[in-house]
Design a protein around this motif. Structure first.
Motif, PDB file in Angstrom:
ATOM      1  N   MET A 145       0.842  -1.185   0.000  1.00  0.00           N
ATOM      2  CA  MET A 145       0.000   0.000   0.000  1.00  0.00           C
ATOM      3  C   MET A 145       0.876   1.233   0.000  1.00  0.00           C
ATOM      4  SD  MET A 145      -2.745  -1.511   2.720  1.00  0.00           S
ATOM      5  CE  MET A 145      -1.396  -2.292   3.638  1.00  0.00           C
ATOM      6  N   LEU A 158      -4.466   5.184   3.576  1.00  0.00           N
ATOM      7  CA  LEU A 158      -3.771   4.050   2.963  1.00  0.00           C
ATOM      8  C   LEU A 158      -4.449   3.763   1.636  1.00  0.00           C
ATOM      9  CD1 LEU A 158      -3.314   1.610   5.981  1.00  0.00           C
ATOM     10  CD2 LEU A 158      -1.479   2.593   4.593  1.00  0.00           C
ATOM     11  N   CYS A 170      -4.613   1.271  -1.764  1.00  0.00           N
ATOM     12  CA  CYS A 170      -4.308  -0.071  -2.226  1.00  0.00           C
ATOM     13  C   CYS A 170      -4.594  -0.136  -3.722  1.00  0.00           C
ATOM     14  CB  CYS A 170      -5.188  -1.073  -1.470  1.00  0.00           C
ATOM     15  SG  CYS A 170      -4.873  -2.777  -1.904  1.00  0.00           S
ATOM     16  N   ASN A 176      -7.761   1.027  -7.791  1.00  0.00           N
ATOM     17  CA  ASN A 176      -7.273   1.804  -6.631  1.00  0.00           C
ATOM     18  C   ASN A 176      -8.409   1.967  -5.637  1.00  0.00           C
ATOM     19  OD1 ASN A 176      -5.683   3.353  -9.097  1.00  0.00           O
ATOM     20  ND2 ASN A 176      -4.415   3.092  -7.285  1.00  0.00           N
ATOM     21  N   CYS A 223      -7.174  -6.771   1.398  1.00  0.00           N
ATOM     22  CA  CYS A 223      -6.922  -5.684   0.440  1.00  0.00           C
ATOM     23  C   CYS A 223      -5.576  -5.042   0.721  1.00  0.00           C
ATOM     24  CB  CYS A 223      -8.042  -4.654   0.469  1.00  0.00           C
ATOM     25  SG  CYS A 223      -8.436  -4.017   2.101  1.00  0.00           S
ATOM     26  N   THR A 224      -4.516  -5.803   0.502  1.00  0.00           N
ATOM     27  CA  THR A 224      -3.172  -5.231   0.554  1.00  0.00           C
ATOM     28  C   THR A 224      -2.433  -5.642  -0.700  1.00  0.00           C
ATOM     29  OG1 THR A 224      -1.118  -4.976   1.772  1.00  0.00           O
ATOM     30  CG2 THR A 224      -2.064  -7.181   1.766  1.00  0.00           C
ATOM     31  N   ASP A 225      -1.602  -4.742  -1.207  1.00  0.00           N
ATOM     32  CA  ASP A 225      -0.810  -5.046  -2.396  1.00  0.00           C
ATOM     33  C   ASP A 225       0.676  -5.089  -2.082  1.00  0.00           C
ATOM     34  OD1 ASP A 225      -0.641  -2.387  -1.868  1.00  0.00           O
ATOM     35  OD2 ASP A 225      -1.209  -1.695  -3.851  1.00  0.00           O
TER      36      ASP A 225
END
Lengths: 99, 99, 99, 99, 99
Positions: free
Chosen positions: D1, D56, D58, D76, E73-75
């Motif tokens: 993120m 944040l 992502c 996004n 939901c993390t990249d």
């Protein structure tokens, strides 16, 4: 997503099967002040956009999440035509009525 | 997608199983004026492109959405041969007849 | 995919479960003239590559499409050892016999 | 993120079906010192963020992993409002109480 | 994957449901000489890393391939703590014993 402006169209008759029949537009990316950047992409059009339209561009696997692009080998799609971009009460961009 | 021009080919005999037997071309990315950029990629060819062809390049997971690349460990594919790039009535690029 | 050259190895004993036991190489990206760029990546090796080898690098979700990396938390894999890179009849790179 | 700051909003009435009804914010990316960078994105808001909030962000397919964005053509999303960014005992950023 | 160094932590109480309860670290990307670059990311920690640790960072959908981040939901995720980076017989980095 990114803001972009439609600047052209690509015609390709010899295409991989799944991209056949889809309109491919060339978009230039815009910054948040709606200034043109040097970056462009060839995008499948899902909203009947035309040259000059300010649009929302979606990339990577998310570009395949539209009704028109499911399972299609495209990594960019035009997913919205922008009416306004604002920052608080300040309007940074407004679509003109005659479009 | 991005516009590109095919500039070469890669031969690799020791490859991961799923990439075996696929033609891998080197493409240089083009900007919207069809000028060459400094960026290149090694792409699986799905449309029998050749050196000099102006093509559509598809990257990331979408590069696996062709009949030829399903489940293949490639993140770039050539998915179309470009006939014309236009901006309104202006033709920015037209494939020559003798290609 | 991108062309790269293997320049080193990473050892990490405290790793997330799924990356355990996989060899992680450091690769420097090359341009199409096989010149080194400033960009590097730590890649799971699927083809028994070694330092000095010119290789094909695959990134993003496609890096998980090899037998060795299915479901593994890696976004880069070495998926081929390059024999030749050519442009028409011109050889840009040829692997030496003693490798 | 990535860290970002909300700087505006995009309104688009002609959108691909799945993005309908979602609030789209413009975020500027921040570096780790919370300084603004030149990079921005149009992001689906999942946490009721407002202009000025440090958030944040992502991207890519992970932006679709929220309850609000499953299957949506966005790459996004705003997935958190930042309270503090610290480095050891040093506080680099703290949300003010009156927000 | 990329090499990185943990430089801080992000606290966010108002987060999208699936990111709740996960530790989010700020990492600075390193080049292959272990020099710091200007690029950072906010990453879910899967290996109990701390400030100063040299780590392996995994991005995009592959960041969700850990036990801790499935469907999250993390990249970006921290997926390993680096012991050594070597180039042939030369050690470029070795974790100190007192860490």
């Amino acid at each position: 997503m990114q803001l972009g402006k439609i600047i052209g169209q690509v015609v390709s008759t010899r295409k991989e099967g799944k991209v056949q029949g889809l309109k491919i537009l060339v978009a230039r990316y815009l910054d948040e002040h709606l200034q043109e950047t040097g970056k462009t992409a060839a995008c499948v059009d899902t909203v009947q956009a035309g040259v000059g339209d300010v649009v929302l561009l979606c990339s990577s696997s998310s570009a395949r999440m539209t009704a028109m692009t499911q399972g299609v080998c495209t990594d960019n799609a035009v997913v919205g035509i922008v009416d306004t971009v604002s920052s608080g009460s300040k309007i940074l961009y407004q679509k003109s009525d005659n479009r």
